[in-house]
Design a protein around this motif. Structure first.
Motif, mmCIF file in Angstrom:
data_model
loop_
_atom_site.group_PDB
_atom_site.id
_atom_site.type_symbol
_atom_site.label_atom_id
_atom_site.label_comp_id
_atom_site.label_asym_id
_atom_site.label_seq_id
_atom_site.Cartn_x
_atom_site.Cartn_y
_atom_site.Cartn_z
ATOM 1 N N ARG A 262 0.730 -1.142 -0.301
ATOM 2 C CA ARG A 262 -0.114 0.049 -0.048
ATOM 3 C C ARG A 262 1.007 1.350 0.062
ATOM 4 N NH1 ARG A 262 -5.281 0.760 1.199
ATOM 5 N NH2 ARG A 262 -5.879 -1.195 1.769
ATOM 6 N N GLY A 263 0.449 2.349 -0.742
ATOM 7 C CA GLY A 263 1.227 3.459 -0.785
ATOM 8 C C GLY A 263 2.564 3.701 -1.256
ATOM 9 N N CYS A 264 2.964 2.755 -2.230
ATOM 10 C CA CYS A 264 4.133 2.806 -2.883
ATOM 11 C C CYS A 264 4.094 4.215 -3.788
ATOM 12 C CB CYS A 264 4.422 1.791 -4.047
ATOM 13 S SG CYS A 264 4.424 0.075 -2.946
ATOM 14 N N LEU A 265 5.577 4.741 -4.265
ATOM 15 C CA LEU A 265 5.551 5.810 -4.804
ATOM 16 C C LEU A 265 4.965 5.716 -6.135
ATOM 17 C CD1 LEU A 265 6.815 8.701 -5.194
ATOM 18 C CD2 LEU A 265 9.011 7.398 -6.285
ATOM 19 N N GLU A 266 5.098 4.699 -6.598
ATOM 20 C CA GLU A 266 4.110 4.327 -7.810
ATOM 21 C C GLU A 266 2.779 4.825 -7.875
ATOM 22 O OE1 GLU A 266 5.550 1.030 -10.655
ATOM 23 O OE2 GLU A 266 3.439 0.306 -10.555
ATOM 24 N N THR A 267 2.021 4.398 -6.664
ATOM 25 C CA THR A 267 0.734 4.667 -6.569
ATOM 26 C C THR A 267 0.496 6.197 -6.770
ATOM 27 O OG1 THR A 267 0.557 4.940 -4.121
ATOM 28 C CG2 THR A 267 0.440 2.658 -5.255
ATOM 29 N N VAL A 268 1.378 6.913 -6.401
ATOM 30 C CA VAL A 268 1.055 8.509 -6.606
ATOM 31 C C VAL A 268 1.792 9.061 -8.015
ATOM 32 C CG1 VAL A 268 0.394 8.732 -4.264
ATOM 33 C CG2 VAL A 268 2.863 9.486 -5.090
ATOM 34 N N ALA A 269 2.780 8.443 -8.330
ATOM 35 C CA ALA A 269 3.724 9.291 -9.240
ATOM 36 C C ALA A 269 3.648 8.722 -10.567
ATOM 37 C CB ALA A 269 5.234 9.252 -8.668
ATOM 38 N N SER A 270 3.027 7.583 -10.866
ATOM 39 C CA SER A 270 2.970 7.030 -12.269
ATOM 40 C C SER A 270 2.118 7.878 -13.150
ATOM 41 C CB SER A 270 2.412 5.422 -12.036
ATOM 42 O OG SER A 270 1.115 5.599 -11.911
ATOM 43 N N ALA A 271 2.473 7.944 -14.239
ATOM 44 C CA ALA A 271 1.638 8.603 -15.337
ATOM 45 C C ALA A 271 0.137 8.498 -14.907
ATOM 46 C CB ALA A 271 1.875 8.435 -16.604
ATOM 47 N N PRO A 272 -0.467 7.210 -15.103
ATOM 48 C CA PRO A 272 -1.932 7.046 -14.960
ATOM 49 C C PRO A 272 -2.386 7.565 -13.508
ATOM 50 C CG PRO A 272 -0.927 5.116 -15.577
ATOM 51 C CD PRO A 272 0.115 5.996 -15.137
ATOM 52 N N ALA A 273 -1.431 7.544 -12.351
ATOM 53 C CA ALA A 273 -1.775 7.971 -11.019
ATOM 54 C C ALA A 273 -2.141 9.555 -11.082
ATOM 55 C CB ALA A 273 -1.009 7.356 -10.161
ATOM 56 N N ILE A 274 -1.139 10.024 -11.946
ATOM 57 C CA ILE A 274 -0.908 11.692 -11.598
ATOM 58 C C ILE A 274 -2.276 12.175 -12.711
ATOM 59 C CG2 ILE A 274 0.121 13.477 -12.859
ATOM 60 C CD1 ILE A 274 2.787 12.185 -12.387
ATOM 61 N N LEU A 275 -2.773 11.408 -13.690
ATOM 62 C CA LEU A 275 -3.815 11.745 -14.350
ATOM 63 C C LEU A 275 -5.232 11.503 -13.632
ATOM 64 C CD1 LEU A 275 -2.898 10.162 -17.979
ATOM 65 C CD2 LEU A 275 -2.893 12.583 -17.190
ATOM 66 N N ALA A 276 -5.066 10.256 -12.791
ATOM 67 C CA ALA A 276 -6.294 9.821 -12.205
ATOM 68 C C ALA A 276 -6.210 11.112 -10.995
ATOM 69 C CB ALA A 276 -6.147 8.714 -11.291
ATOM 70 N N ALA A 277 -5.396 11.425 -10.294
ATOM 71 C CA ALA A 277 -5.337 12.588 -9.369
ATOM 72 C C ALA A 277 -5.986 13.811 -9.777
ATOM 73 C CB ALA A 277 -4.058 12.793 -8.824
ATOM 74 N N CYS A 278 -5.623 14.356 -11.251
ATOM 75 C CA CYS A 278 -6.189 15.457 -11.724
ATOM 76 C C CYS A 278 -7.554 15.278 -11.797
ATOM 77 C CB CYS A 278 -5.310 15.617 -12.955
ATOM 78 S SG CYS A 278 -3.635 16.277 -12.847
ATOM 79 N N ARG A 279 -7.917 14.217 -12.349
ATOM 80 C CA ARG A 279 -9.375 13.797 -12.468
ATOM 81 C C ARG A 279 -10.090 13.942 -11.339
ATOM 82 N NH1 ARG A 279 -7.460 9.918 -16.501
ATOM 83 N NH2 ARG A 279 -7.781 8.415 -14.813
ATOM 84 N N ASP A 280 -9.637 13.530 -10.257
ATOM 85 C CA ASP A 280 -10.122 13.657 -8.954
ATOM 86 C C ASP A 280 -10.514 15.037 -8.341
ATOM 87 O OD1 ASP A 280 -10.392 10.858 -8.635
ATOM 88 O OD2 ASP A 280 -8.748 11.009 -7.125
ATOM 89 N N ARG A 281 -9.501 15.931 -8.866
ATOM 90 C CA ARG A 281 -9.872 17.275 -8.943
ATOM 91 C C ARG A 281 -10.610 18.238 -9.910
ATOM 92 N NH1 ARG A 281 -6.714 20.265 -4.835
ATOM 93 N NH2 ARG A 281 -5.619 18.512 -3.666
ATOM 94 N N GLY A 282 -11.552 17.401 -10.485
ATOM 95 C CA GLY A 282 -12.292 17.834 -11.511
ATOM 96 C C GLY A 282 -11.557 18.329 -12.900
ATOM 97 N N VAL A 283 -10.344 17.894 -13.083
ATOM 98 C CA VAL A 283 -9.681 18.290 -14.311
ATOM 99 C C VAL A 283 -9.755 16.964 -15.269
ATOM 100 C CG1 VAL A 283 -7.594 19.108 -15.396
ATOM 101 C CG2 VAL A 283 -7.971 19.423 -13.204
ATOM 102 N N SER A 284 -10.540 17.359 -16.735
ATOM 103 C CA SER A 284 -10.872 16.666 -17.497
ATOM 104 C C SER A 284 -9.426 16.114 -18.366
ATOM 105 C CB SER A 284 -11.857 16.832 -18.243
ATOM 106 O OG SER A 284 -11.948 15.951 -19.570
ATOM 107 N N VAL A 285 -8.527 14.957 -17.913
ATOM 108 C CA VAL A 285 -7.455 14.999 -18.747
ATOM 109 C C VAL A 285 -7.591 13.265 -18.767
ATOM 110 C CG1 VAL A 285 -5.926 16.699 -17.954
ATOM 111 C CG2 VAL A 285 -6.155 14.850 -16.387
ATOM 112 N N GLU A 286 -7.214 12.936 -20.074
ATOM 113 C CA GLU A 286 -7.201 11.446 -20.315
ATOM 114 C C GLU A 286 -5.733 10.864 -20.688
ATOM 115 O OE1 GLU A 286 -9.344 9.123 -19.678
ATOM 116 O OE2 GLU A 286 -10.941 10.630 -19.008
ATOM 117 N N THR A 287 -5.202 11.852 -21.262
ATOM 118 C CA THR A 287 -3.793 11.582 -21.676
ATOM 119 C C THR A 287 -2.741 12.441 -21.312
ATOM 120 O OG1 THR A 287 -3.783 12.976 -23.743
ATOM 121 C CG2 THR A 287 -4.824 10.552 -24.061
#
Lengths: 410, 410
Positions: A262-287
């Motif tokens: 749980r909570g590895c650097l990859e869970t927050v810093a991979s490209a998909p994780a970064i995009l997901a975090a942006c979407r969580d803040r209401g920013v519409s990014v897929e790529t």
């Protein structure tokens, strides 16, 4: 003094390397000029050049008839064969193979890539790679008769000890097996295999006028991986898992990681994780391209996400920097190129961690300079590093005497 | 084939090392027996043995008159000089200097220590060390005529590059300067200087039947320091600060550290910090011995403190293990000896962090095995590692041929 075979081989390689260096530095030279420059007898030099000519590493360029003073038969002038591939670097990614070929001057004289579908079996990837090697030869005229070695990058951990020991693997993850043996058979040359992120680290360390002896490399991609160069050498670790910075825990209450923790650097810093975090803040990014547009617009929600990620990266890299005291920390991956704030935020977090260390020559934190061919270039750099003459041994010199233990720390 | 001076020196060292190895393995041998065992001509062997005899590395043990068959003059038999110190290891601590002397078999043949007050100036420490070296010679008969090198451990970071480059230092902390030059002058031998915690790491890695190539060492003492062995070599880092695990942040809201940051591992895991945390929980402990008594009584408050400390240590070492993939992690220092729970708790924290890595040969987490002489022993190990023949280069063998680039990863 008598010589054992091992010492004899070392002496021959020393002489070959010196002849090639002289030709690199001075261009075409006659055997007489070569003998004088490298400090060898004519007899010894003739043995060396005959072997190099036979293997196609050098060619007869011309004769010195035009510049010769006095009488006598004109002497042949020898030169590096500009078409002789000395080392092939191969990088098998999940969706493409990159190949680069270097000559005796360590210059890349041919390179290319071929794409394949994610999940393509290894025997098909090998066939694609071999075809690419042939195509490069046809397109550029490069030949492989003087080939010294092949370096190969693969995804995932790899100890690369030899073709008899199986590749290690992450739990439940298929690893290339027999890739080294296939290349050995195909090219009749020694093969070196390592993880491709690690090789990218070596490429970044070797890509400057001054080679960087100590470097930590982190790549943000679908996953997060790393590589270490310590005292000029790639660090493999006991089981081939060194540099797994992406699976260091940054948040005990974080998300589940594909590795099972749980909570590895990859869970927050991979490209998909970064995009997901942006979407969580209401920013519409897929790529990543979408993200680039938001960064260009200075979207404040995106900036917060990227700074949080940069801080998490900085914590992990700060600890790595206190552990290894590197000269450079390099961040790679497409997302770093479009979001420089990641490097900026990571750098300030790392600088705080490094507070106790004197700052007369501060650590450099920077974005990677090489493109996606970094793995293949790193494979070539690894081969040149692996040469017995270069591998941590003081090169015998014509004047120096290495009779004393060295005084420097490792 | 002609040889350069550098190659000639390498060949001579190879031959010397082979002669010493044969005498180590077989005891006293005649020159004829030696020549046969090491595969050298009688002429070459005579040159080698004359030099070794002259330097006192070997002695004429006896003649083969008793075992000789046939006629003729009895042949001298040569043996290692049991009193010849080959390497001196010195460890300057804050309050004592440890010295150990090793022979050509890498065995310690003399050792001792001398105490001094904390803060004793370096010129006085040097005088005390030189006197101790003389005392050891008088007490044990060891002589220094065949001395190859001196290894020296000092507190604090040290790049040890040479006697001309000044020692680096923590901010505001006085470092020994000129220690290497003083020893070089006194013994007319090359000197190697490094941080003594780092040398202790090498000693722990070298102290087993199988040398451990990859090891992370953490010492809990007045401060918290570390050392790394990677691919059989001590890691120094760019500026001599590698292994500073004690100053990795474990708690952003923690106490101020002497290094100027907040919440470093040292602020919770140094011996004084552990004792203070016990007192905060109402346990009256002033010394490590007091703590030992409470541990023996299974004091639950002490157990909680030690487990918290073990977890903090485990976090830092777990990240180091993901970074370096070592074979062993070793915890040293007096407090570890009296509180095994520290190792136990750190080990389980590290094991969680290492979850993604296959466990067929799990990482070993253990307490240090050596006593306070570890720094001096590590200095000796460092010298034997530094020998050009051992430093990362395949030893030329009579039968093998090292003509091919090695296939193993670094």
């Amino acid at each position: 003094m008598s010589m054992t075979n091992g010492v004899r081989a070392l002496v021959r390689r020393t002489h070959e390397e010196r002849v090639l260096s002289a030709l690199r530095a001075h261009g075409a030279l006659s055997r007489g000029e070569l003998a004088a420059k490298v400090g060898l007898s004519r007899t010894t030099l003739s043995e060396i050049t005959a072997s190099l000519l036979q293997r196609g590493a050098i060619v007869v360029a011309d004769t010195d008839a035009a510049v010769r003073e006095g009488s006598g038969r004109p002497a042949e002038r020898l030169a590096l064969d500009p078409g002789a591939g000395q080392v092939i670097g191969v990088d098998f990614g999940h969706r493409r193979v990159h190949i680069a070929v270097a000559d005796a001057s360590h210059n890349v004289i041919a390179s290319g890539l071929e794409e394949y579908a994610n999940g393509t079996p290894w025997d098909e990837r090998l066939a694609i790679a071999f075809k690419l090697v042939e195509r490069l030869s046809q397109e550029t005229g490069v030949h492989y008769g003087a080939l010294q070695a092949v370096g190969i990058g693969v995804p995932g951990p790899y100890t690369g000890t030899s073709s008899v020991s199986p590749a290690v693997s992450w739990k439940n993850q298929l690893m290339p097996h027999g890739v080294d043996a296939a290349f050995e058979e195909r090219f009749d040359a020694p093969v070196f295999v390592d993880n491709n992120t690690r090789l990218a680290a070596l490429a970044e360390a070797s890509n400057r006028p001054d080679v960087v002896d100590n470097l930590v490399y982190l790549r943000l991609s679908d996953g997060v991986g790393g590589g270490l160069v310590v005292s000029g050498r790639l660090v493999t670790g006991t089981k081939g898992f060194a540099g797994e910075l992406g699976h260091i825990m940054v948040d005990p209450n974080g998300s589940m990681c594909r590795c099972g923790k749980r909570g590895c650097l990859e869970t927050v810093a991979s490209a998909p994780a970064i995009l997901a975090a942006c979407r969580d803040r209401g920013v519409s990014v897929e790529t990543i391209a979408d993200l680039g547009l938001e960064v260009a617009k200075s979207n404040p929600a995106v900036d917060v996400v990227l700074r949080d990620v940069g801080t998490a990266i900085g914590r992990v890299l700060g600890a790595a920097a206190m552990t290894l005291n590197p000269r450079e920390i390099v961040l790679g991956g497409e997302i770093v190129r479009i979001a420089p704030v990641l490097v900026e935020q990571a750098a300030s977090t790392i600088r705080y961690e490094l507070y106790p260390i004197p700052t007369d020559e501060p650590l450099v934190v920077r974005a990677a300079q090489l493109d996606d061919s970094d793995g293949a270039l790193g494979a070539i750099a690894a081969i040149f590093h692996q040469s017995p003459l270069l591998a941590g041994y003081p090169e015998p010199s014509a004047s120096g005497d290495h009779d004393q233990p060295q005084r420097s720390a490792q």
